[in-house]
Design a protein around this motif. Structure first.
Motif, PDB file in Angstrom:
ATOM      1  N   UNK A 233      10.613   2.932  -5.360  1.00 18.37           N
ATOM      2  CA  UNK A 233       9.483   2.214  -4.765  1.00 18.37           C
ATOM      3  C   UNK A 233       8.291   2.235  -5.715  1.00 18.37           C
ATOM      4  N   UNK A 234       7.598   1.110  -5.790  1.00 17.18           N
ATOM      5  CA  UNK A 234       6.388   1.011  -6.590  1.00 17.18           C
ATOM      6  C   UNK A 234       5.269   0.396  -5.754  1.00 17.18           C
ATOM      7  N   UNK A 235       4.038   0.858  -5.989  1.00 17.47           N
ATOM      8  CA  UNK A 235       2.875   0.245  -5.350  1.00 17.47           C
ATOM      9  C   UNK A 235       2.650  -1.132  -5.973  1.00 17.47           C
ATOM     10  N   UNK A 236       2.610  -2.162  -5.158  1.00 15.85           N
ATOM     11  CA  UNK A 236       2.385  -3.522  -5.650  1.00 15.85           C
ATOM     12  C   UNK A 236       0.880  -3.748  -5.779  1.00 15.85           C
ATOM     13  N   UNK A 237       0.356  -3.450  -6.947  1.00 18.52           N
ATOM     14  CA  UNK A 237      -1.089  -3.550  -7.165  1.00 18.52           C
ATOM     15  C   UNK A 237      -1.560  -4.990  -7.277  1.00 18.52           C
ATOM     16  N   UNK A 238      -0.637  -5.913  -7.529  1.00 15.50           N
ATOM     17  CA  UNK A 238      -1.023  -7.322  -7.553  1.00 15.50           C
ATOM     18  C   UNK A 238      -1.521  -7.770  -6.184  1.00 15.50           C
ATOM     19  N   UNK A 239      -0.915  -7.220  -5.125  1.00 12.34           N
ATOM     20  CA  UNK A 239      -1.374  -7.565  -3.781  1.00 12.34           C
ATOM     21  C   UNK A 239      -2.780  -7.030  -3.565  1.00 12.34           C
ATOM     22  N   UNK A 240      -3.037  -5.790  -3.998  1.00 10.52           N
ATOM     23  CA  UNK A 240      -4.382  -5.220  -3.880  1.00 10.52           C
ATOM     24  C   UNK A 240      -5.395  -6.076  -4.625  1.00 10.52           C
ATOM     25  N   UNK A 241      -5.052  -6.465  -5.853  1.00 11.23           N
ATOM     26  CA  UNK A 241      -5.976  -7.246  -6.668  1.00 11.23           C
ATOM     27  C   UNK A 241      -6.216  -8.632  -6.085  1.00 11.23           C
ATOM     28  N   UNK A 242      -5.242  -9.163  -5.393  1.00 12.87           N
ATOM     29  CA  UNK A 242      -5.391 -10.478  -4.766  1.00 12.87           C
ATOM     30  C   UNK A 242      -6.260 -10.404  -3.515  1.00 12.87           C
ATOM     31  N   UNK A 243      -5.994  -9.408  -2.666  1.00 14.67           N
ATOM     32  CA  UNK A 243      -6.691  -9.345  -1.385  1.00 14.67           C
ATOM     33  C   UNK A 243      -8.137  -8.893  -1.531  1.00 14.67           C
ATOM     34  N   UNK A 244      -8.367  -7.846  -2.304  1.00 13.33           N
ATOM     35  CA  UNK A 244      -9.679  -7.223  -2.483  1.00 13.33           C
ATOM     36  C   UNK A 244     -10.200  -6.584  -1.190  1.00 13.33           C
ATOM     37  N   UNK A 245     -10.035  -7.265  -0.087  1.00 14.83           N
ATOM     38  CA  UNK A 245     -10.409  -6.740   1.224  1.00 14.83           C
ATOM     39  C   UNK A 245      -9.125  -6.465   1.991  1.00 14.83           C
ATOM     40  N   UNK A 246      -8.878  -5.188   2.317  1.00 11.80           N
ATOM     41  CA  UNK A 246      -7.619  -4.812   2.954  1.00 11.80           C
ATOM     42  C   UNK A 246      -7.743  -3.435   3.570  1.00 11.80           C
ATOM     43  N   UNK A 247      -7.002  -3.203   4.657  1.00 12.44           N
ATOM     44  CA  UNK A 247      -6.917  -1.854   5.213  1.00 12.44           C
ATOM     45  C   UNK A 247      -5.769  -1.077   4.582  1.00 12.44           C
ATOM     46  N   UNK A 248      -5.033  -1.734   3.663  1.00 13.09           N
ATOM     47  CA  UNK A 248      -3.841  -1.094   3.107  1.00 13.09           C
ATOM     48  C   UNK A 248      -3.827  -1.073   1.582  1.00 13.09           C
ATOM     49  N   UNK A 249      -4.942  -0.728   0.921  1.00 16.36           N
ATOM     50  CA  UNK A 249      -4.893  -0.649  -0.541  1.00 16.36           C
ATOM     51  C   UNK A 249      -3.904   0.422  -0.998  1.00 16.36           C
ATOM     52  N   UNK A 250      -3.057   0.052  -1.929  1.00 16.35           N
ATOM     53  CA  UNK A 250      -1.982   0.905  -2.449  1.00 16.35           C
ATOM     54  C   UNK A 250      -0.912   1.182  -1.384  1.00 16.35           C
ATOM     55  N   UNK A 251      -0.963   0.444  -0.296  1.00 16.75           N
ATOM     56  CA  UNK A 251      -0.006   0.652   0.785  1.00 16.75           C
ATOM     57  C   UNK A 251       1.153  -0.335   0.803  1.00 16.75           C
ATOM     58  N   UNK A 252       1.093  -1.356  -0.050  1.00 20.51           N
ATOM     59  CA  UNK A 252       2.181  -2.321  -0.125  1.00 20.51           C
ATOM     60  C   UNK A 252       3.208  -1.810  -1.135  1.00 20.51           C
ATOM     61  N   UNK A 253       4.264  -1.209  -0.634  1.00 25.41           N
ATOM     62  CA  UNK A 253       5.263  -0.570  -1.480  1.00 25.41           C
ATOM     63  C   UNK A 253       6.477  -1.471  -1.608  1.00 25.41           C
ATOM     64  N   UNK A 254       6.802  -1.859  -2.813  1.00 28.25           N
ATOM     65  CA  UNK A 254       7.954  -2.725  -3.058  1.00 28.25           C
ATOM     66  C   UNK A 254       9.133  -1.888  -3.526  1.00 28.25           C
ATOM     67  N   UNK A 255      10.292  -2.137  -2.925  1.00 28.20           N
ATOM     68  CA  UNK A 255      11.500  -1.476  -3.392  1.00 28.20           C
ATOM     69  C   UNK A 255      12.037  -2.262  -4.581  1.00 28.20           C
ATOM     70  N   UNK A 256      12.015  -1.634  -5.741  1.00 22.86           N
ATOM     71  CA  UNK A 256      12.381  -2.328  -6.965  1.00 22.86           C
ATOM     72  C   UNK A 256      13.828  -2.080  -7.375  1.00 22.86           C
ATOM     73  N   UNK A 257      14.479  -1.094  -6.731  1.00 20.04           N
ATOM     74  CA  UNK A 257      15.902  -0.840  -7.020  1.00 20.04           C
ATOM     75  C   UNK A 257      16.512   0.004  -5.914  1.00 20.04           C
TER      76      UNK A 257
END
Length: 256
Positions: free
Chosen positions: A232-256
């Motif tokens: 699992x990796x933190x999808x920081x692109x989502x954080x950078x896109x949203x800027x306003x969020x209750x879930x910064x660093x909370x969008x975890x993508x399963x990469x393998x």
């Protein structure tokens, strides 16, 4: 669209490098937490305690992942369940159109499972009366209790794509236990989203009536989890896109 998508990616990358812009977003969340800004919205008639930016992010993820099942811990008024169900209904419709088939709304293929330790009677009644109720399965009990997990795993059997959202008890211990229990269900390319990681970025004692706080919250649990789970990796692109969020660093993508 390729050119446009490239421009979008460039803007998002620029957001990530713009400390002042990111601070503006964080300031907005800090200032709106007290007035309960996130309590003011609904989805198809049910209150959804989320920021609009996170609602849009979930729409994008569901469309991208096209899950067979979405598992959510924490139900409250049910708005998030209805959002998920509405997106899955749209996916089923699109699949039927692409195949040239008639869609039978009474037999939904994709489903949502909602888990909560206390599904209040009036919320259950409203959810079960909603037009999308036939896509939703409710489970009452602790999200990490063995009998509840057994039911959830049974619902996920045979599903080729699984997306998970964690939004119940926000203490480090509980969220970490949820991550360990539910992350194995997440399929490669899909996500496990831990909400309210923003608690770590708010002033200490921002929630005096709750057991979570700075240093003891979903974000600290996410940090501990990803350290031991490289799949699992933190999808920081989502954080950078949203800027306003209750879930910064909370969008975890399963990469393998």
């Amino acid at each position: 669209m390729n050119t446009f998508e490239q421009e979008v990616r460039q803007r998002i990358d620029a957001n990530g490098r713009d400390a002042a812009l990111r601070e503006v977003g964080l300031t907005f969340v800090r200032e709106t937490t007290g007035p309960r800004y996130s309590y003011n919205f609904s989805w198809l008639g049910r209150p959804i305690i989320q920021y609009p930016q996170d609602m849009v992010a979930m729409q994008e993820l569901i469309w991208e992942v096209r899950p067979d099942i979405i598992i959510e811990t924490g139900i409250a008024h049910g708005g998030s369940l209805i959002l998920s169900a509405s997106m899955l209904a749209m996916l089923d419709l699109c699949d039927a159109i692409e195949r040239g088939e008639m869609l039978d709304p009474s037999k939904p293929r994709r489903r949502v499972v909602g888990v909560d330790i206390d599904i209040r009677a009036h919320n259950r009644a409203a959810i079960e009366a909603h037009p999308l109720a036939n896509r939703i399965d409710l489970i009452q009990g602790s999200s990490v209790a063995p009998d509840v997990l057994e039911q959830v795993y049974k619902h996920a059997e045979g599903c080729k794509s699984v997306l998970v959202c964690l939004d119940s008890n926000h203490t480090h211990e509980h969220v970490l236990a949820e991550l360990e229990a539910y992350a194995p269900l997440v399929t490669p390319g899909s996500y496990c989203v831990a909400f309210d990681t923003i608690i770590e970025d708010l002033p200490r004692d921002a929630f005096p009536d709750r057991p979570w706080d700075h240093g003891d919250n979903p974000k600290t649990a996410v940090w501990a989890f990803v350290e031991k789970h490289p799949e699992f990796e933190i999808d920081r692109q989502i954080d950078n896109k949203l800027l306003i969020s209750v879930a910064p660093e909370g969008y975890l993508k399963r990469v393998r």
